[in-house]
Enzyme design. Structure first.
Site, PDB file in Angstrom:
ATOM      1  N   TRP A  79       9.520   1.690   7.648  1.00 51.11           N
ATOM      2  CA  TRP A  79      10.672   1.052   8.276  1.00 51.11           C
ATOM      3  C   TRP A  79      10.362  -0.433   8.470  1.00 51.11           C
ATOM      4  O   TRP A  79       9.895  -0.854   9.536  1.00 51.11           O
ATOM      5  CB  TRP A  79      11.024   1.732   9.621  1.00 51.11           C
ATOM      6  CG  TRP A  79      12.295   1.202  10.217  1.00 51.11           C
ATOM      7  CD1 TRP A  79      12.412   0.266  11.204  1.00 51.11           C
ATOM      8  CD2 TRP A  79      13.641   1.565   9.862  1.00 51.11           C
ATOM      9  NE1 TRP A  79      13.726   0.026  11.485  1.00 51.11           N
ATOM     10  CE2 TRP A  79      14.508   0.813  10.675  1.00 51.11           C
ATOM     11  CE3 TRP A  79      14.190   2.445   8.926  1.00 51.11           C
ATOM     12  CZ2 TRP A  79      15.893   0.912  10.586  1.00 51.11           C
ATOM     13  CZ3 TRP A  79      15.568   2.553   8.851  1.00 51.11           C
ATOM     14  CH2 TRP A  79      16.404   1.790   9.674  1.00 51.11           C
ATOM     15  N   HIS A 127      10.384 -10.512   1.291  1.00 54.77           N
ATOM     16  CA  HIS A 127      11.522  -9.649   0.991  1.00 54.77           C
ATOM     17  C   HIS A 127      11.146  -8.392   0.234  1.00 54.77           C
ATOM     18  O   HIS A 127      11.972  -7.573  -0.060  1.00 54.77           O
ATOM     19  CB  HIS A 127      12.575 -10.432   0.207  1.00 54.77           C
ATOM     20  CG  HIS A 127      13.052 -11.620   0.958  1.00 54.77           C
ATOM     21  ND1 HIS A 127      13.670 -11.501   2.188  1.00 54.77           N
ATOM     22  CD2 HIS A 127      12.964 -12.933   0.705  1.00 54.77           C
ATOM     23  CE1 HIS A 127      13.941 -12.708   2.647  1.00 54.77           C
ATOM     24  NE2 HIS A 127      13.518 -13.583   1.773  1.00 54.77           N
ATOM     25  N   THR A 158       0.832  -1.203   0.000  1.00 55.31           N
ATOM     26  CA  THR A 158       0.000   0.000   0.000  1.00 55.31           C
ATOM     27  C   THR A 158       0.871   1.259   0.000  1.00 55.31           C
ATOM     28  O   THR A 158       0.590   2.209  -0.728  1.00 55.31           O
ATOM     29  CB  THR A 158      -0.906   0.000   1.254  1.00 55.31           C
ATOM     30  OG1 THR A 158      -1.650  -1.219   1.266  1.00 55.31           O
ATOM     31  CG2 THR A 158      -1.846   1.171   1.252  1.00 55.31           C
TER      32      THR A 158
HETATM   33  O1  CDP Z   1      -1.423  -2.921   3.156  1.00 53.73           O
HETATM   34  P1  CDP Z   1      -0.095  -3.282   3.720  1.00 53.73           P
HETATM   35  O2  CDP Z   1      -0.110  -4.565   4.504  1.00 53.73           O
HETATM   36  O3  CDP Z   1       0.962  -3.221   2.666  1.00 53.73           O
HETATM   37  O4  CDP Z   1       0.311  -2.090   4.720  1.00 53.73           O
HETATM   38  P2  CDP Z   1       0.313  -1.774   6.303  1.00 53.73           P
HETATM   39  O5  CDP Z   1       0.939  -2.864   7.090  1.00 53.73           O
HETATM   40  O6  CDP Z   1      -1.022  -1.292   6.728  1.00 53.73           O
HETATM   41  O7  CDP Z   1       1.321  -0.519   6.299  1.00 53.73           O
HETATM   42  C1  CDP Z   1       1.168   0.539   5.398  1.00 53.73           C
HETATM   43  C2  CDP Z   1       2.454   0.744   4.630  1.00 53.73           C
HETATM   44  O8  CDP Z   1       3.483   1.201   5.525  1.00 53.73           O
HETATM   45  C3  CDP Z   1       3.025  -0.511   4.006  1.00 53.73           C
HETATM   46  O9  CDP Z   1       2.412  -0.809   2.780  1.00 53.73           O
HETATM   47  C4  CDP Z   1       4.500  -0.181   3.883  1.00 53.73           C
HETATM   48  O10 CDP Z   1       4.728   0.587   2.726  1.00 53.73           O
HETATM   49  C5  CDP Z   1       4.742   0.685   5.131  1.00 53.73           C
HETATM   50  N1  CDP Z   1       5.310  -0.087   6.254  1.00 53.73           N
HETATM   51  C6  CDP Z   1       6.705  -0.113   6.442  1.00 53.73           C
HETATM   52  O11 CDP Z   1       7.449   0.460   5.638  1.00 53.73           O
HETATM   53  N2  CDP Z   1       7.236  -0.771   7.513  1.00 53.73           N
HETATM   54  C7  CDP Z   1       6.452  -1.422   8.379  1.00 53.73           C
HETATM   55  N3  CDP Z   1       7.000  -2.038   9.433  1.00 53.73           N
HETATM   56  C8  CDP Z   1       5.055  -1.442   8.200  1.00 53.73           C
HETATM   57  C9  CDP Z   1       4.508  -0.763   7.122  1.00 53.73           C
END
Ligand code: CDP
Length: 319
Positions: free
Chosen positions: A263, A293, A242
């Site tokens: 992060w 990954h 996302t």
């Molecule tokens: O929908 P998705 O599971 O991808 O996202 P989320 O867990 O709700 O988190 C939103 C966005 O934040 C992710 O798509 C990642 O781009 C970023 N993220 C990150 O960079 N590091 C993390 N530990 C968690 C989320």
């Protein structure tokens, strides 16, 4: 300064030579950062060859009618029918039509936001994007409250709202939706078959309770187009997260893009533990439905762009 162009001179995704030496887990340096408008415009132009955020942010009313059959993007053999409720909630014109913002914040959900004190800085941006209905009320100091667009993967209804099993959870979701107060609610409804009922529940709730949100349902081609853009730049993602989707879309209508809460590593620079999400107890290894990954790979690409001044990544405390 020395630069390495990673896939030929036509690509705007350029790596600073130093990024080859620095491990990607290292915190991007905030002090040296300067916005590179030329590069940001080049990226916008390049992404426009793959997708147009103004159009792809949502399917419009004129293009579908109730009863139409849609094949899910990731489950091509499964189909869904466009319901009356979904049709009623499709926008007539793009919620981003003609929009241009000086600065945008994209707030990822990493635990790195905790104790960052970034809330005020985030809220000062002209347009703030958040992911997956992440809560803000209890975390204002670190994440702010301003929300212009928030995403909602259907799985959030299961994960954060217990599939609305009883009135308490329904009320919780209702409260969260009411708090959106006119912002854009972006629901990827056509991606995977598992989310069908959840999308319908939310659509029904919005209509029944007259919730003030502007719904948007991304186009069927968006994910493949985003993936195509990054693959062309040798970033081999299986399924964009996302956060990466939001960055790719934002390049169209945001002049300067600031990322917070990106992060994907269990420890920070000083080896302190970092929660996967700032607001729940989800563990690493989960990493959505993407390959484990992918997120670190995406981070590496975003960090390279930070080093080039195309976007600013904030990891750690705000001033
Ligand atoms: O929908 P998705 O599971 O991808 O996202 P989320 O867990 O709700 O988190 C939103 C966005 O934040 C992710 O798509 C990642 O781009 C970023 N993220 C990150 O960079 N590091 C993390 N530990 C968690 C989320």
């Amino acid at each position: 300064r020395a630069e390495v162009i990673i896939n030929g001179s036509s690509s705007p995704l350029v790596l600073d030579r130093s990024s080859e030496i620095i491990k990607h887990q290292d915190r991007p340096s905030p002090s040296k950062w300067r916005h590179n408008q030329t590069l940001a415009l080049k990226i916008r132009k390049h992404i426009l060859k793959f997708l147009d955020a103004e159009k792809d942010i949502s399917v419009l009313k004129g293009t579908l009618k109730p009863g139409d059959i849609i094949h899910y993007v990731f489950d091509r053999d499964s189909t869904m029918n466009v319901s009356q409720n979904l049709y009623a909630l499709l926008p007539r014109i793009s919620p981003l039509k003609g929009k241009n913002f000086q600065t945008c914040a994209i707030v990822g959900n990493s635990g790195i936001l905790l104790n960052s004190g970034c809330g005020e800085e985030i809220d000062a941006h002209s347009f703030v994007i958040r992911c997956n209905l992440a809560p803000v009320q209890e975390y204002t100091r670190d994440v702010g409250t301003k929300t212009d667009l928030v995403t909602m993967n259907p799985s959030v209804i299961q994960r954060a709202f217990e599939d609305l099993v009883n009135d308490t959870w329904r009320e919780k979701l209702l409260q969260r939706l009411h708090s959106l107060n006119g912002s854009i609610l972006w629901i990827p409804a056509f991606m995977a078959k598992g989310g069908k009922e959840r999308v319908e529940w939310v659509n029904e709730l919005i209509l029944k309770k007259h919730i003030n949100v502007r719904t948007a349902y991304p186009s069927l081609r968006l994910l493949h187009a985003v993936r195509g853009y990054w693959l062309t730049n040798k970033v081999y993602i299986k399924r964009p997260t996302t956060g990466l989707l939001m960055y790719t879309l934002a390049t169209r209508f945001c002049n300067r893009i600031y990322l917070y809460g990106f992060w994907p590593f269990p420890r920070d620079q000083d080896q302190n533990p970092v929660k996967y999400h700032y607001y729940d107890s989800l563990k690493y290894g989960y990493m959505s439905q993407t390959s484990p990954h992918t997120m670190p790979l995406e981070f590496k690409a975003l960090k390279a762009l930070h080093q080039q001044g195309a976007l600013k990544l904030t990891v750690g405390e705000c001033d």
